[in-house]
Design a protein around this motif. Structure first.
Motif, PDB file in Angstrom:
ATOM      1  N   SER A 184       0.817  -1.212   0.000  1.00 17.48           N
ATOM      2  CA  SER A 184       0.000   0.000   0.000  1.00 17.48           C
ATOM      3  C   SER A 184       0.854   1.266   0.000  1.00 17.48           C
ATOM      4  O   SER A 184       0.331   2.367  -0.165  1.00 17.48           O
ATOM      5  CB  SER A 184      -0.904   0.016   1.240  1.00 17.48           C
TER       6      SER A 184
ATOM      7  N   ARG B 108      -4.272  -1.867   2.444  1.00 10.27           N
ATOM      8  CA  ARG B 108      -4.914  -3.037   1.851  1.00 10.27           C
ATOM      9  C   ARG B 108      -4.684  -4.320   2.640  1.00 10.27           C
ATOM     10  O   ARG B 108      -5.260  -5.359   2.291  1.00 10.27           O
ATOM     11  CB  ARG B 108      -4.418  -3.219   0.416  1.00 10.27           C
ATOM     12  N   HIS B 109      -3.840  -4.271   3.662  1.00  7.30           N
ATOM     13  CA  HIS B 109      -3.502  -5.482   4.417  1.00  7.30           C
ATOM     14  C   HIS B 109      -3.846  -5.280   5.884  1.00  7.30           C
ATOM     15  O   HIS B 109      -3.686  -4.195   6.442  1.00  7.30           O
ATOM     16  CB  HIS B 109      -2.016  -5.808   4.252  1.00  7.30           C
ATOM     17  N   ARG B 110      -4.293  -6.346   6.500  1.00  7.45           N
ATOM     18  CA  ARG B 110      -4.745  -6.249   7.883  1.00  7.45           C
ATOM     19  C   ARG B 110      -3.569  -6.129   8.838  1.00  7.45           C
ATOM     20  O   ARG B 110      -2.532  -6.776   8.667  1.00  7.45           O
ATOM     21  CB  ARG B 110      -5.568  -7.488   8.244  1.00  7.45           C
ATOM     22  N   LEU B 111      -3.748  -5.291   9.855  1.00  9.11           N
ATOM     23  CA  LEU B 111      -2.742  -5.106  10.887  1.00  9.11           C
ATOM     24  C   LEU B 111      -3.041  -6.006  12.077  1.00  9.11           C
ATOM     25  O   LEU B 111      -4.194  -6.353  12.341  1.00  9.11           O
ATOM     26  CB  LEU B 111      -2.727  -3.650  11.362  1.00  9.11           C
ATOM     27  N   ALA B 112      -1.983  -6.383  12.781  1.00  4.41           N
ATOM     28  CA  ALA B 112      -2.146  -7.194  13.994  1.00  4.41           C
ATOM     29  C   ALA B 112      -0.992  -6.904  14.935  1.00  4.41           C
ATOM     30  O   ALA B 112       0.105  -6.537  14.509  1.00  4.41           O
ATOM     31  CB  ALA B 112      -2.191  -8.681  13.644  1.00  4.41           C
TER      32      ALA B 112
ATOM     33  N   PRO C  22      -5.788  -8.943  15.817  1.00  2.00           N
ATOM     34  CA  PRO C  22      -6.002  -8.068  14.655  1.00  2.00           C
ATOM     35  C   PRO C  22      -6.534  -6.695  15.049  1.00  2.00           C
ATOM     36  O   PRO C  22      -7.243  -6.551  16.040  1.00  2.00           O
ATOM     37  CB  PRO C  22      -7.043  -8.832  13.828  1.00  2.00           C
ATOM     38  N   PHE C  23      -6.156  -5.698  14.272  1.00  2.97           N
ATOM     39  CA  PHE C  23      -6.716  -4.359  14.433  1.00  2.97           C
ATOM     40  C   PHE C  23      -8.074  -4.334  13.740  1.00  2.97           C
ATOM     41  O   PHE C  23      -8.190  -4.713  12.583  1.00  2.97           O
ATOM     42  CB  PHE C  23      -5.810  -3.312  13.778  1.00  2.97           C
ATOM     43  N   THR C  24      -9.097  -3.874  14.436  1.00  2.26           N
ATOM     44  CA  THR C  24     -10.428  -3.801  13.836  1.00  2.26           C
ATOM     45  C   THR C  24     -10.716  -2.445  13.219  1.00  2.26           C
ATOM     46  O   THR C  24     -11.581  -2.321  12.351  1.00  2.26           O
ATOM     47  CB  THR C  24     -11.503  -4.111  14.888  1.00  2.26           C
TER      48      THR C  24
ATOM     49  N   TYR D 236      -9.478   1.391   5.765  1.00  2.78           N
ATOM     50  CA  TYR D 236      -9.013   0.133   6.348  1.00  2.78           C
ATOM     51  C   TYR D 236     -10.222  -0.735   6.713  1.00  2.78           C
ATOM     52  O   TYR D 236     -11.188  -0.243   7.300  1.00  2.78           O
ATOM     53  CB  TYR D 236      -8.178   0.412   7.605  1.00  2.78           C
ATOM     54  N   GLU D 237     -10.186  -1.994   6.341  1.00  8.15           N
ATOM     55  CA  GLU D 237     -11.205  -2.965   6.712  1.00  8.15           C
ATOM     56  C   GLU D 237     -12.624  -2.481   6.399  1.00  8.15           C
ATOM     57  O   GLU D 237     -13.527  -2.581   7.233  1.00  8.15           O
ATOM     58  CB  GLU D 237     -11.081  -3.321   8.190  1.00  8.15           C
TER      59      GLU D 237
END
Length: 271
Positions: A12, A200-204, A209-211, A232-233
Motif C-alpha cells: 500500500s 490493503r492489508h490487515r494489521l495485527a 487483529p486491528f479492527t 481500512y477494513e
C-alpha cells in the motif's frame, strides 16, 4: 504490527502506476502551470468573525467505503474524488452560512500525491509531492460537484504527471520549494489539506487483529482545516483538524458525513 513482509507489487506504500518513461515537456508544463496558478491565486481567508489561532479541534467521521464506492459508480470518478468533492461541498455550505459574498472565491485544496516507486518500498520517510487544486465555493448539485472534482484531479491520475512531480521533488532547489510553499500557505492563506491513505492489508499486534484505525492529522499555521482519510477494513475514517478561530468548522465532520449519506441515498435511488 504490519505482519509478514508484503511484496512491493502488493504494498500500500508505493504508487503502482509508476512509470520509467521520462516526463515530456507537456507533463512538466502541466505541473508548472498548477504551481503558478495556485501561487498567483493564493488568497486570505477573509471570512467575517474568523481569525487564525494556534489551537485545533480534533474530530473523526467514519463511513463505509461501499457508500463512497456507490457514489463513485453513479456519478463517475473514484472514491477519493467523492471524498474530496464531499469536503468541498461541506466547506461551500459552511461559507454560505459564514459569509455573505455573492461570488465567493474558489476553495483551495492541498493534495499530497504518492510518488514512491516500487523499489523504494522499504525506504523510511515519505515520498510525496504536494499538489494543489481549486474547486468552486458555490452551491452545486452532486453531479456537478463530483464532475468538477474529477476534472480538477485528472492530472494527478496521470503516471507521467506523477513522474514529473517526482522529478520536481528530486531536482528543484530546496529554497525554491520553500518559497513556493510559504507563498501559498502564508498567514491566513493556507489551503485546506486533504490527504488519503488506503491500507490493503490487515494489521495485527501479537496475534490480535486491528479492527479499526483512527488517524491523527496536523493543521499547519495559517491553515483553517486539514483532513486525513484512512481506509481500512471496509471503512474510511477521516480525521478533522480545524482552527478554533473559524467558528463552525468544528462541526464540519458532521456535514461531511451527512453529505456522504445523502449522496449515497441518491446513488441507491438511481438519481
Amino acid at each position: 504490527m504490519f505482519g509478514p513482509e508484503i511484496p512491493a507489487e502488493a504494498s500500500s506504500a508505493v504508487y503502482h502506476g509508476s512509470t520509467r518513461r521520462r516526463p515530456t515537456a507537456v507533463d512538466y508544463g502541466r505541473c508548472f502551470l498548477m504551481s503558478v496558478r495556485n501561487v498567483r491565486q493564493a488568497r486570505k481567508w477573509n471570512v467575517q468573525h474568523c481569525r487564525t489561532t494556534p489551537h485545533r479541534t480534533l474530530h473523526w467521521s467514519r463511513v463505509p467505503i461501499d457508500a463512497l464506492g456507490s457514489i463513485a459508480a453513479t456519478f463517475g470518478g473514484t472514491r477519493n474524488d467523492v471524498y474530496i468533492a464531499a469536503m468541498a461541498h461541506s466547506l461551500a455550505h459552511w461559507l454560505g452560512i459564514m459569509s455573505d459574498l455573492p461570488d465567493p472565491p474558489d476553495l483551495a485544496f492541498a493534495v499530497p500525491a504518492n510518488i514512491r516507486r516500487p523499489e523504494e518500498v522499504d525506504l523510511p520517510g515519505n515520498r510525496t509531492a504536494l499538489t494543489h487544486i481549486r474547486l468552486p465555493a458555490t452551491s452545486l448539485d452532486p453531479a456537478q460537484r463530483i464532475a468538477g472534482t474529477i476534472r480538477a484531479t485528472m492530472p494527478l491520475k496521470s503516471p507521467y504527471v506523477r513522474a514529473a512531480l517526482r522529478a520536481g521533488v528530486d531536482y528543484v532547489p530546496m529554497w525554491l520549494a520553500r518559497a513556493t510553499v510559504n507563498t501559498i500557505a502564508g498567514r491566513r492563506r493556507g489551503p485546506v489539506g486533504v490527504s488519503q491513505i488506503t491500507l490493503r492489508h490487515r494489521l495485527a499486534f501479537r496475534g490480535s487483529p486491528f479492527t479499526a484505525v483512527y488517524p491523527v492529522m496536523c493543521a499547519p499555521a495559517g491553515t483553517p482545516l486539514a483532513v486525513f482519510s484512512f481506509t481500512y477494513e471496509g471503512y474510511a475514517t477521516v480525521c478533522f483538524r480545524a482552527d478554533i478561530g473559524f467558528p463552525g468548522l468544528d462541526g464540519i465532520h458532521h456535514t461531511w458525513r451527512e453529505t456522504i449519506r445523502t449522496w449515497s441515498m441518491s446513488a441507491l435511488l438511481g438519481s
